[in-house]
Design an enzyme around this catalytic site. Sequence first.
Site, PDB file in Angstrom:
ATOM      1  CG  LEU A   1     -14.054  -3.224  -2.145  1.00  0.00           C
ATOM      2  CD1 LEU A   1     -15.279  -4.143  -2.208  1.00  0.00           C
ATOM      3  CD2 LEU A   1     -12.842  -4.017  -1.708  1.00  0.00           C
TER       4      LEU A   1
ATOM      5  CG  ASP B   1      -6.590   1.628  -7.426  1.00  0.00           C
ATOM      6  OD1 ASP B   1      -5.930   0.815  -6.750  1.00  0.00           O
ATOM      7  OD2 ASP B   1      -6.942   2.736  -6.994  1.00  0.00           O
TER       8      ASP B   1
ATOM      9  CG  ASP C   1       0.217   2.765  -6.655  1.00  0.00           C
ATOM     10  OD1 ASP C   1       0.458   3.605  -5.755  1.00  0.00           O
ATOM     11  OD2 ASP C   1      -0.884   2.722  -7.259  1.00  0.00           O
TER      12      ASP C   1
ATOM     13  CD  GLU D   1      -3.109  -0.422   0.039  1.00  0.00           C
ATOM     14  OE1 GLU D   1      -3.049  -0.166  -1.180  1.00  0.00           O
ATOM     15  OE2 GLU D   1      -3.800  -1.335   0.499  1.00  0.00           O
ATOM     16  CG  HIS D   2      -0.152   4.901   0.555  1.00  0.00           C
ATOM     17  ND1 HIS D   2      -0.645   5.968  -0.154  1.00  0.00           N
ATOM     18  CD2 HIS D   2      -1.134   4.552   1.429  1.00  0.00           C
ATOM     19  CE1 HIS D   2      -1.864   6.273   0.284  1.00  0.00           C
ATOM     20  NE2 HIS D   2      -2.186   5.422   1.239  1.00  0.00           N
TER      21      HIS D   2
HETATM   22  C1  GLA Z   1      -5.388   4.478  -4.028  1.00  0.00           C
HETATM   23  C2  GLA Z   1      -4.707   4.810  -5.344  1.00  0.00           C
HETATM   24  C3  GLA Z   1      -3.670   3.747  -5.727  1.00  0.00           C
HETATM   25  C4  GLA Z   1      -2.726   3.457  -4.555  1.00  0.00           C
HETATM   26  C5  GLA Z   1      -3.506   3.240  -3.259  1.00  0.00           C
HETATM   27  C6  GLA Z   1      -2.593   3.108  -2.071  1.00  0.00           C
HETATM   28  O1  GLA Z   1      -6.164   3.312  -4.164  1.00  0.00           O
HETATM   29  O2  GLA Z   1      -5.661   4.907  -6.376  1.00  0.00           O
HETATM   30  O3  GLA Z   1      -2.951   4.158  -6.872  1.00  0.00           O
HETATM   31  O4  GLA Z   1      -1.765   4.473  -4.429  1.00  0.00           O
HETATM   32  O5  GLA Z   1      -4.416   4.291  -3.008  1.00  0.00           O
HETATM   33  O6  GLA Z   1      -1.802   1.971  -2.184  1.00  0.00           O
END
Ligand code: GLA
Length: 359
Positions: free
Chosen positions: A119, A166, A37, A34-35
């Site tokens: 989601l 995503d 990408d 998470e955080h």
């Molecule tokens: C959101 C963003 C993704 C990613 C997540 C955290 O979902 O759309 O690109 O950065 O937060 O991992």
Amino acid sequence: MNPEERAASLFQESFGAAPAAVASAPGRVNLIGEHVDYHGGHVLPVATRMRTAVAVGPGDGRLRAVSATGSDVDAAWPPTPLGNWSDYPAGVAALAGGPWRDVGLRLAVASDVPMGSGLSSSAALEVATARALVAWTGRSASGHDLADVAWRAETGFVGMPCGRMDQLASALAGPGSALLINCRTLETRDVPFALDLVVVDSGEAHTLRGSAYAERRREGEAALERLRAQLPALEFLVDIPPARLAALLPLLEPPLDRRVKHVVNENQRTLLAARALEAGDQASFGTLVNQSHDSLRDLYECSTPRLDAIVMAARATSGVLGARLVGAGWGGSALVVARPGSGAAVASALGGIWLNAEG
Ligand code: GLA
């Protein structure tokens, strides 16, 4: 009726004609990573069984968008951002070439992906739109192409400065496996996944999410700038060798040191988690999921007391291997990973949705 059938019949009812094309795409739940990408790191999402479908057809020189939830849009063409849900499909149509450019666009949406609960209902809507528009033109496009136009719509039209996870997950993840994505090269690898997943919605509004997310991105840029004074070749934060982290962190003032520590370690955790799944090591996988949450809470500071409480309750529930906030944070949902066969009981104990359930 499945979402594609519902979208097609909504189109017919609303516009008195059959759609030119209908397509769908799933939401995603990120197992770990998470955080990272937007820092060129690795992420490990799975597709949800819930999907969003979009039916598209030629317009009357305007944008007409209807959804099964009843919030219809009638706006000028070519589209400009309106600040509502139609920006996601309109942004994709504005960037993709096809007959709609000249005649405008009618579209109908039906979705099983819950909105605003982490989601990625927005990525599902964008990718489903891209897929439907491509089908309308009769051309073909790879999953990477669909994800790319969807991501450009989200960042350039909607204005959310997100990373690529995503849209890639929605376009490329398939049933029965997780998708390990290298967000620097955009290479992917399927990783076998057979654990039960439960998602618990915190019910918290996301009003702060856009601005807090943008702030974290700025902090990451500032940290990168600072560290390049020592490591001129540093391209992404995830390139920092974990063994050098302790020596480099004192160069950064708080909170930048905490943010960088999260990013570097979370990227490593994701690679370890993929390996644990491949080795069938459920316990290690669960531990990494727990560590991810603790880091998001303490170092990245994107949790909320409500999400923390859900995670703690989940960890105390029988059958649970690990729990953490999922997606950007600051509200949204917690993800609970449970032993195969225990998802239904865990979902009912925590008031969540069992993602693997059929139907
Ligand atoms: C959101 C963003 C993704 C990613 C997540 C955290 O979902 O759309 O690109 O950065 O937060 O991992």
